[in-house]
Scaffold this active site. Structure first.
Site, PDB file in Angstrom:
ATOM      1  N   CYS A   1      88.893   6.806 -51.959  1.00 28.31           N
ATOM      2  CA  CYS A   1      89.840   7.843 -52.390  1.00 28.31           C
ATOM      3  C   CYS A   1      89.036   9.014 -52.941  1.00 28.31           C
ATOM      4  O   CYS A   1      88.397   8.890 -53.984  1.00 28.31           O
ATOM      5  CB  CYS A   1      90.789   7.297 -53.442  1.00 28.31           C
ATOM      6  SG  CYS A   1      91.961   8.520 -54.061  1.00 28.31           S
ATOM      7  N   GLY A   2      89.075  10.139 -52.258  1.00 23.24           N
ATOM      8  CA  GLY A   2      88.270  11.295 -52.666  1.00 23.24           C
ATOM      9  C   GLY A   2      88.717  11.903 -53.980  1.00 23.24           C
ATOM     10  O   GLY A   2      87.894  12.262 -54.824  1.00 23.24           O
ATOM     11  N   ASN A   3      90.026  12.037 -54.188  1.00 23.01           N
ATOM     12  CA  ASN A   3      90.504  12.534 -55.476  1.00 23.01           C
ATOM     13  C   ASN A   3      90.228  11.514 -56.572  1.00 23.01           C
ATOM     14  O   ASN A   3      89.905  11.871 -57.709  1.00 23.01           O
ATOM     15  CB  ASN A   3      92.006  12.835 -55.406  1.00 23.01           C
ATOM     16  CG  ASN A   3      92.317  14.040 -54.548  1.00 23.01           C
ATOM     17  OD1 ASN A   3      91.561  15.004 -54.511  1.00 23.01           O
ATOM     18  ND2 ASN A   3      93.433  13.983 -53.837  1.00 23.01           N
TER      19      ASN A   3
ATOM     20  N   ASN B   1      88.189   5.014 -45.011  1.00 20.95           N
ATOM     21  CA  ASN B   1      89.581   4.637 -44.795  1.00 20.95           C
ATOM     22  C   ASN B   1      90.107   5.441 -43.612  1.00 20.95           C
ATOM     23  O   ASN B   1      89.556   6.475 -43.245  1.00 20.95           O
ATOM     24  CB  ASN B   1      90.417   4.848 -46.067  1.00 20.95           C
ATOM     25  CG  ASN B   1      90.375   6.279 -46.565  1.00 20.95           C
ATOM     26  OD1 ASN B   1      89.636   7.110 -46.059  1.00 20.95           O
ATOM     27  ND2 ASN B   1      91.165   6.586 -47.577  1.00 20.95           N
TER      28      ASN B   1
ATOM     29  N   ARG C   1      99.242   5.643 -46.641  1.00 23.09           N
ATOM     30  CA  ARG C   1      99.646   4.251 -46.479  1.00 23.09           C
ATOM     31  C   ARG C   1      99.689   3.570 -47.861  1.00 23.09           C
ATOM     32  O   ARG C   1      98.841   3.818 -48.712  1.00 23.09           O
ATOM     33  CB  ARG C   1      98.672   3.499 -45.566  1.00 23.09           C
ATOM     34  CG  ARG C   1      97.248   3.510 -46.070  1.00 23.09           C
ATOM     35  CD  ARG C   1      96.309   2.680 -45.234  1.00 23.09           C
ATOM     36  NE  ARG C   1      94.983   2.702 -45.864  1.00 23.09           N
ATOM     37  CZ  ARG C   1      94.006   1.871 -45.541  1.00 23.09           C
ATOM     38  NH1 ARG C   1      94.177   0.957 -44.613  1.00 23.09           N
ATOM     39  NH2 ARG C   1      92.839   1.953 -46.150  1.00 23.09           N
TER      40      ARG C   1
ATOM     41  N   CYS D   1      95.448  14.271 -51.116  1.00 18.53           N
ATOM     42  CA  CYS D   1      94.653  13.114 -50.698  1.00 18.53           C
ATOM     43  C   CYS D   1      93.260  13.635 -50.413  1.00 18.53           C
ATOM     44  O   CYS D   1      93.073  14.451 -49.504  1.00 18.53           O
ATOM     45  CB  CYS D   1      95.258  12.457 -49.462  1.00 18.53           C
ATOM     46  SG  CYS D   1      94.216  11.162 -48.728  1.00 18.53           S
ATOM     47  N   GLY D   2      92.269  13.192 -51.198  1.00 21.93           N
ATOM     48  CA  GLY D   2      90.918  13.747 -51.059  1.00 21.93           C
ATOM     49  C   GLY D   2      90.296  13.462 -49.712  1.00 21.93           C
ATOM     50  O   GLY D   2      89.798  14.374 -49.034  1.00 21.93           O
TER      51      GLY D   2
END
Length: 285
Positions: free
Chosen positions: A89-91, A161, A212, A220-221
């Site tokens: 997850c980038g953020n 991902n 998802r 979404c990062g």
């Protein structure tokens, strides 16, 4: 107030371009985090409300951590709001890094973060934001998402991902992302984050995303990186930079020949302790 209130797990709440997370520090790797805990914490009526949970834990305490990660590296154990485990997850990495710095768990402005997608190098900035080396974007084909009977061709991108980034001229505001876009389960057997990307000017795009295990999020990062990759490809380029506007703010993405870099804000809004009785009630769920 019942003293047990102060005996539950610690937590913090933060967001990166309004993609929000509950942070759970677990320096000894002893916190038993169930799917029921995650779902309740992320619920916006019976919990704190969040798109996901970030457990702060040494890599040594994660049985499924990549084998090449040093056991002492802080690991971002990321869970989607439905309790499912996600690779990256980038953020979340930016919020995780902000927590590490503000809590004194790391020193300096550059350090690694462990994830299930591998090691991610972070460089923090004086404004609280950071730049994350997201690794190479693996484009592995083309596919399409279907929403409200319309097909949106897109680029399949793996950033640890899965993503389907659909560059379109559609009116993004008119899309109903309360509905999960249909996708090809043979291409994406474990589900997919779907980005709808519209160019808005030189070097700039706008994006909405359905994640998802979560639904539509404000940002979404990894999705912004996938969006930048797809926008560059649509312009006949494989490297370059894009400014990506999402409902929750703006990030910068640079795509090089070997990696991708994501720069954006991270905000911690508060913290405290979770009620011990509430936590115990969920432990068996």
């Amino acid at each position: 107030m019942d003293v047990r209130f102060f005996e539950g797990p610690e937590f913090a709440k933060g967001h990166g371009t309004q993609n929000d997370f509950v942070v759970l520090p677990d320096p000894d790797g002893e916190l038993k985090l169930t799917d029921a805990h995650v779902r309740a914490l992320c619920d916006r009526r019976r919990g704190f409300g969040a798109d996901g949970v970030l457990r702060v834990v040494p890599t040594a305490a994660i049985p499924d951590a990549p084998a090449d990660l040093h056991p002492d590296v802080w690991f971002m154990d990321y869970r989607n709001a439905d309790g499912s485990i996600a690779e990256m997850c980038g953020n979340g990495v930016r919020v995780f890094a902000r927590y590490l710095v503000d809590s004194g768990l790391v020193t300096g402005t550059e350090f690694p973060v462990g994830t299930r997608a591998g090691l991610r190098q972070v460089r923090t900035h004086s404004d609280g934001g950071s730049t994350v080396d997201m690794g190479a974007a693996n484009v592995f084909g083309e596919s399409a998402a279907t929403l409200a009977g319309r097909d949106f061709p897109g680029l399949a991108v793996d950033l640890g991902n899965p993503h389907l980034a659909c560059v379109t001229d559609a009116d993004l505001d008119a899309l109903d992302l309360a509905e999960s876009p249909a996708h090809d389960s043979e291409v994406f057997p474990n589900g997919v984050n779907v980005e709808f990307v519209r160019p808005t000017g030189p070097g700039r795009v706008r994006m909405r995303v359905h994640e998802r295990g979560v639904g539509e999020t404000r940002s979404c990062g990894t999705g912004t990186v996938a969006a930048a990759v797809a926008a560059l490809r649509a312009d006949g380029e494989t490297t370059g930079s894009r400014t990506v506007d999402v409902p929750g703010g703006t990030v910068q993405v640079e795509v090089t020949g070997v990696t991708t870099l994501l720069t954006g804000p991270a905000v911690l809004v508060g913290g405290g302790r979770i009620d011990a009785g509430w936590w115990r009630q969920l432990a068996g769920g």
